[in-house]
Every structure is written in structure tokens, then in C-alpha cells.
Design a protein around this motif. Sequence first.
Motif, mmCIF file in Angstrom:
data_model
loop_
_atom_site.group_PDB
_atom_site.id
_atom_site.type_symbol
_atom_site.label_atom_id
_atom_site.label_comp_id
_atom_site.label_asym_id
_atom_site.label_seq_id
_atom_site.Cartn_x
_atom_site.Cartn_y
_atom_site.Cartn_z
ATOM 1 N N ASP A 145 -30.661 1.515 64.010
ATOM 2 C CA ASP A 145 -31.337 1.810 62.803
ATOM 3 C C ASP A 145 -30.195 2.018 61.441
ATOM 4 O O ASP A 145 -29.219 3.061 61.860
ATOM 5 N N THR B 142 -33.890 0.647 53.343
ATOM 6 C CA THR B 142 -33.474 1.921 52.545
ATOM 7 C C THR B 142 -33.026 1.036 51.182
ATOM 8 O O THR B 142 -32.360 0.088 51.336
ATOM 9 N N GLN C 98 -33.896 8.695 56.307
ATOM 10 C CA GLN C 98 -33.193 8.136 54.941
ATOM 11 C C GLN C 98 -33.548 8.848 53.738
ATOM 12 O O GLN C 98 -32.839 8.986 52.768
ATOM 13 N N ILE D 287 -29.290 2.980 57.433
ATOM 14 C CA ILE D 287 -29.858 3.734 56.540
ATOM 15 C C ILE D 287 -29.010 3.586 55.256
ATOM 16 O O ILE D 287 -27.733 3.615 55.464
ATOM 17 N N TYR E 172 -30.143 -2.338 55.835
ATOM 18 C CA TYR E 172 -31.111 -2.985 56.951
ATOM 19 C C TYR E 172 -30.152 -3.088 58.179
ATOM 20 O O TYR E 172 -29.142 -3.259 58.071
#
Length: 404
Positions: A144, A81, A225, A146, A93
Motif C-alpha cells: 500500500d 490517493t 491516507q 499513500i 498508488y
Amino acid sequence: MQNRVFTPDVPTFKPLLTAEGAPIQNRAGYISDQVDEIALRKGRAFADEIRDRFLSDFEKSERAVALGKAEAVDKMAHVSTFVVDGNMIYVTYYANTKEPSEDPLNQTARLVYAPIDNPDDRVYLDLLAAGDEIDGRHVDMVYDTILMRRDERTLFVLWTARVEGNYYRLYCPFDMPTKTLGEIGVNRFRVGEVTNDFSASGIRGAMKANQLPIKRMFSDIGIMQKLSWREENGEKWYYSGTYSGDFTAIIKSRDLITWEYVSQPDFLNDSKWENATYVWGDKVFYFVRQQDTNKCGFLTAYNLTTGTWDDPVEVEDCQSRGDFIAYDGELYLFHAPIDREHIGILHIDRENLVGTRVLLQAHMHTSCFYPFVDHFTGGSLAMSYTIDRKHIRIGAFDMAHYVK
């Protein structure tokens, strides 16, 4: 770091209501990956422009080590993002510096920032890694990661961590003027009058307490995101999507910390993992991938006024993540129609989803995992994406070239 991060779930003795997943039975329309020459010609131009307007790779590379910007090379990096503020670009990331695989047991949540006109002059900030401790608890896994913009000076980095067996969504504020991180906290998940930590157990508990059905959850939990917003009762509400396994839903928040459940598709479907959302007026547009055995994702919309879902339009897709973007008064969806070397862009018909059409289909010059699209500089857009889970790349493009 603050002393207390986690809170116990609100107890409930109500049973968990489960919802089954199955292929869609009554679709309103179908969008094929077989497109005309105009879409392919535009796609070739798009792939060339993304290549030619390359900004930088933002993982820790041999070049970053040589420049003294990093001590170790990233052997895996994924899920990007970015946010642009003036001449600065901020990128998130998750990375693995230990071995070249997407393994949450060895991953780190990371924020990177640099001047756009000198992206090699970057700063890496690692927020949390598997093996760390938070609030006296062991972090088993990190996943993950974001980035969201809360206001003119504050970014929020949000990521998934499995902490002693339970998956959580964590966040950390970042002050752009002073370039400082705040304290790590846990997001909150609210359904009706019940507010739990935004965790796998917290989601199940809040849904149980309100007797709302939930599809099969497994592995990590996520928040998408892409932020969009609308004003409700004089307050600004941000909309996004949440997911875990087959469970996918719309959520909203005023502060990016506490997220309220809004709705989930009420028709039979095969949903799985990341669900792109975008609120526009009284509708939340929604695209989600489906099971690996299904060759389509589906596009639908939820009407916030009537509380109803549109009949879905199936879209041929390789079951990757999609992303909406608003541009010049229109809404578009980026997705992977054939494989993760292709990008498709759909022009969304907001009044009648069946009228949604393919704008272009591009065979990219590299792999192009999990595109994220946002506004860049000088009226351009930019796309961040992963190449083979090795490079976090950003390239710019002029959307006007393709919509005319």
C-alpha cells in the motif's frame, strides 16, 4: 539515500497480551443496505456525475507509452490517493508492470503528477520496487502506497515494504515547487515512552512494553491516507488509522514521521484491515471493515477527553475500505454497502451515531475499489478509485447536489 534507515527495536521481556476478535454482541444501531428510492435516485445521479466528470486514468497505460510518458504498461494498479495544489494534481498508488496480479513480490510504489487541465502531461516517479535494496537490506515486497500533505510545499509518500522478512512503513518527502524527492526513511511508532521503527516487530514490541493487548497481526501493516487534525497544547496533531490483519487502532503525529498510538476499540468486535478515522473536536470517528464472514462493518467514535468508545453501529458492507470526508460543516462516510460496484454515502450524526443515515447508494458504471475522497477545484470534491485493479481513475462531483 541516507546510510542508516532502520533502528533496532527497544528490547522488552514483558509478555505479549493478545485480544480476541468475535462478532459484536451489543450494538447501538444497524444500517441496512436496503435503502429508499430517494437514496437510489441520488445514487444514479452520483454514478452519472462521476462518469461524466472523468478527469483521467493515472496508471501507466498504452496511451502514456504512446505519448512517451512511460516505457512499460502497468498490468495491475491499486490503492490510490491524490492531493490537489493549485493546478497540479499528485497521485500515488502501487503497480505491477510484470504480470496482471496483485502480487507484492512484483510491485512498485509510485508518485504521479500532472496539470489538472492537461492530465496527459504527467510525470511518473517510482520510489521503491520489490527486489531493490535499502540501507543494505533486500526489499522482499512492496504494498500500500499513500500520499499526505505536510505543509504548503511538502508532500509525504508513505508505503509498506517487507524488508528481509519484516514489514515496515517507509516514507519519502516530495518538494512541490522543485518537484524533487528527498531521502527514504522509516516511520516510527511510539507507545508511551517506547519508540520503535513502524514495523510489524516494532508495533508488537511497543505494545508489549506498555502491556497493551493487541489483536492478531498478519501480512502487511498500514497507515490510512485520510488526514484530519486538532490542536493539542498549542500544537497541530494529525490523526489517522493503522492496521495489520485484525489489529486496528487510532494513531496521531505532529510531523507525519513519528506516529503515536492513541487507542483501539475496547469492545468485542470482528475488525480486519483498513480503518477509516476522522477527528472532529474531542472525538475520533471510526469505521472499519470486519471478517469476510461478517456482513457488516462498524461505526464508532472515541472520546479523547474521557477515553471512552461509543457503542458501535453496524453498517452492512462488503468488507472493503471506507473513507470519511468533511463537507460544509458535516461529516460523511463513503463505503461499499453491497459489493465493489456500489458506493454508499452515510451522513454521520456526530452527536448520536444511531442517528446516522444513508444519504445515497450508487450502483457505479464500473467497479469502484477503495474510494478516496478529497477536495478538488471550484468547490467540488473528487474521488479516486481502482477499476478492476487495472485503472487508477479520478472523477469529480458536486456534493451540494446530494446533501440538499
